[in-house]
Each structure stands twice: as structure tokens, then as C-alpha cells.
Write an enzyme that holds these catalytic residues in place. Sequence first.
Site, PDB file in Angstrom:
ATOM      1  N   ILE A   1       0.105  -2.014  -4.276  1.00  0.00           N
ATOM      2  CA  ILE A   1      -0.377  -3.379  -4.475  1.00  0.00           C
ATOM      3  C   ILE A   1      -1.270  -3.819  -3.316  1.00  0.00           C
ATOM      4  CG2 ILE A   1       1.493  -4.631  -3.323  1.00  0.00           C
ATOM      5  CD1 ILE A   1       1.556  -6.502  -5.783  1.00  0.00           C
ATOM      6  N   ASP A   2      -1.123  -3.176  -2.149  1.00  0.00           N
ATOM      7  CA  ASP A   2      -1.908  -3.538  -0.960  1.00  0.00           C
ATOM      8  C   ASP A   2      -3.342  -3.026  -1.007  1.00  0.00           C
ATOM      9  OD1 ASP A   2       0.372  -4.702   0.002  1.00  0.00           O
ATOM     10  OD2 ASP A   2       0.893  -3.062   1.364  1.00  0.00           O
TER      11      ASP A   2
END
Length: 428
Positions: free
Chosen positions: A168-169
Amino acid sequence: LEAVDLHPSKIAFPVSKSQFTLKVACPRISLHFNPKTTVIGIVTCGGLCPGLNDVIRSLTLTSIGSYHVKRVIGFRYGYWGLSAAGRDTAIELTPEVVRPIHRHGGTMLGSSRGGQKVSEMVDTLQQYGVNILFTAGGDGTQKGSLAIEKECRKRGLDVAVMGIPKTIDNDLSFSHRTFGYETAVEEAVRAIRAAHAEASSHEYGIGVVKLMGRESGFIAAQATVSSAQANICLIPEMPITKSTFIQLLRRRFAASKYCVIVVAEGFGQNWDECNGDLGRDASGNKKLADVGVVIKQTCEKYLKSDPKYKLSTVKYIDPSYMIRACPPSASDASFCTNLSTLAVHEAMAGNTGCVITQWYNNFVLVPIKLAVSLRNIVSTNGALWRQVREITVDTDIDLQKVAKQELLRELEALTERRERLIQRMSKI
């Protein structure tokens, strides 16, 4: 027209001479596996991320709908489902089972952190007769995929291991986008808007929003730009001291009566309040101190030091788990479908030990060993961070000079308006 010599040596602008190339992912004419006898396994590992159910759904529907494979098996709760203790919890995935799951966040297969014995996991693959294993997960998961693929080759097994990178980063190397990232930015903007409403409703109010980003501050930086309502952005790639942070806060209050602060979770881990050894989690990652709470406490201490701030308040918002658990946006859902569909095509053709990523406008195959060798981080000399600096408080700006310029601009506007009014009066 004059002829133009396009030879690299004759072109004025620089041209890359790198021989490094990536194979474009696509359906292949020749298949390595016979669909009628092929058994596919799917496992999701690590933290939750918007789009995991879309990945499971697309892998299943493509495998059954396009290739008519023999079976699709889902292994429960991450790599634990492949261990000796968890192998009996595996479930059959059919179109009827997976068709509605994309409407919900999380993962229908469950997830977990931490590794398992590679020998046990490969034993499970043999027991179920799995020919292709799809692993949806981040850095640690893909390293596990590499170990499984290596053990399969050691045993002489004809098993392909294909990764669907989940981070997700957005910190995966050789990838310009990872699934869940755009959804995370959208949801983060909502949190920033809430913090802005709280902060701007109080005299010298402060809103603090902590977002995901252990080592890469992409979500915090992009959400700052997208919201256009954050005044200070703190990311791991741009470490500053506490005194510098206080200076930024002081500069903001010199120009306005509220402040919105966005901070990535990996920022400030070298500050005294965050510098203790908290151990490591099940995935082997260093546990981080809650920098959001530290920022909140630092702001409160600063506000109490001056009677001018007696009406001030500090609100702290941490939307991390709400963001992780939500369904993906339309764009991310489509992106998950593309990744998963191409992963099935490439795996059926016999490609193994790879992940599917987006490189510029193409979907490509990247060896797992290469993908996990580096971490993608925000370039503090790049366009994204330049945009952040242009709309947030900066220690290099002369506040008095800026204030004077603003007043002169207003004065010029008033002068022009006065001239126009005088002209209109003369015509009456």
C-alpha cells in the site's frame, strides 16, 4: 525538409544506452501447463490492503473462465495455510464463491504475518497437486515465494510461483504503481479534510493526521498535494529535528491561526521519544513508535508555553486501519484485474519466480529477486516533493518578505479598483 540523423551519437539530448530490459506481460501462444490437469493455489499474506479480494476473484475467474483449469484452491491465513498445521483449512474456489467478494474490503482467504517452514509449504503443494502458486503480498511474502520456488526446483517439481506485489506504501522497486495506493491516497485525503475542519474551527487549532509509510512517504506526500489543505508534511525521506519542527509550526502560526500536519508513520523514529528498541513484528520488521502521538504531545507542549494559545486545541487522527480495510476505488479495482489476469497468462506459459508490475504504461515481468532488492522512496529532488514544498510551510522562506509582498499585491489591487471607480464616476 532537411533530413535528420537520428543516430544516438548525433542527437543533442541524452539517450540511455542501458541494456536492461523487462519482458512485457501478455497472453502467450504456447502454454507450459495443460489446463485440464492444472491445479492453481492462491495465498494472501501480510497486512490488509484495498484490492486483495479483487485479486483473488480475478485470478480465479481467469483461471477457470479462460483456461478451464482443473481446480483453484485457496490457502487460508497466509503462509500458515501452507504449513502442516494449516493445510487442512484450504478451500475450493469457484466462480460462485468469488463472484461477489470484490464488494468487500479485506481478504476472504484471511492473512497472517511471519514465515513458515519452506519444506512444509512445498509438501502441502505436493499433497494438493498444485502446479501454479499465486502469492499476494509484500516484501516478506515475495521473499517467501522465492524460497518456495527454489525448494520446488530443488525437488525437481514442475511448479510455477508467481507473485502479485501488495504494498500500500507504493514502495516496490521497478514499479510505478502498486494496487491499493490510489485508494489509500483518496481515503487519506478524507482524513486530512476532517483534520482541517477541526483545526480551522479553533483559534490556533492543530490537526495531526498519521498515515502509512514505514520507509517511504508516498501516501503522505501525495495526500498532502491532493488535499491542498495540509500545511506541514513529514516523511521518513526528509528527517528533521524537533526544533526544526517547532520552527515550522511557529512560522505557520505567524501567517495563519490554524495548522494541519500530515506525518508518515516512519518519520521521527530518531527522536528521543521514539528511539527505544520496541523489538520486531512477526514479519521481522522493526516495530515503530507512534510518531503521531509524539507529534501531538509536542504540539500541546508548545501551545501551553504561550498564553496567546489558550484557546487552541490539538486533534489527532489515525485512519490507517480504516484505509487498509476498505474496498478499492474503481481505478484500483481495474488495476488489480489487469495484474491478476496477466499473472495467470504468464504462469500458464511457464514463467516463474516473477511478479507482475506496471512500468510506465506497460505491465511487465520482474524477477522477484530484483523486485525485493531495493525499496522505492520519495525523491526529495523530484516533482512530487517539489509540489509538497510549494504548498506547505518552509523554513527557507522569509515570512516578513512574503507578508510584505502580499500587502503590496493587495494594495495594487485596491489602487486599480479605485482607478476604475473614479472612471465610472466621471461618466455619470
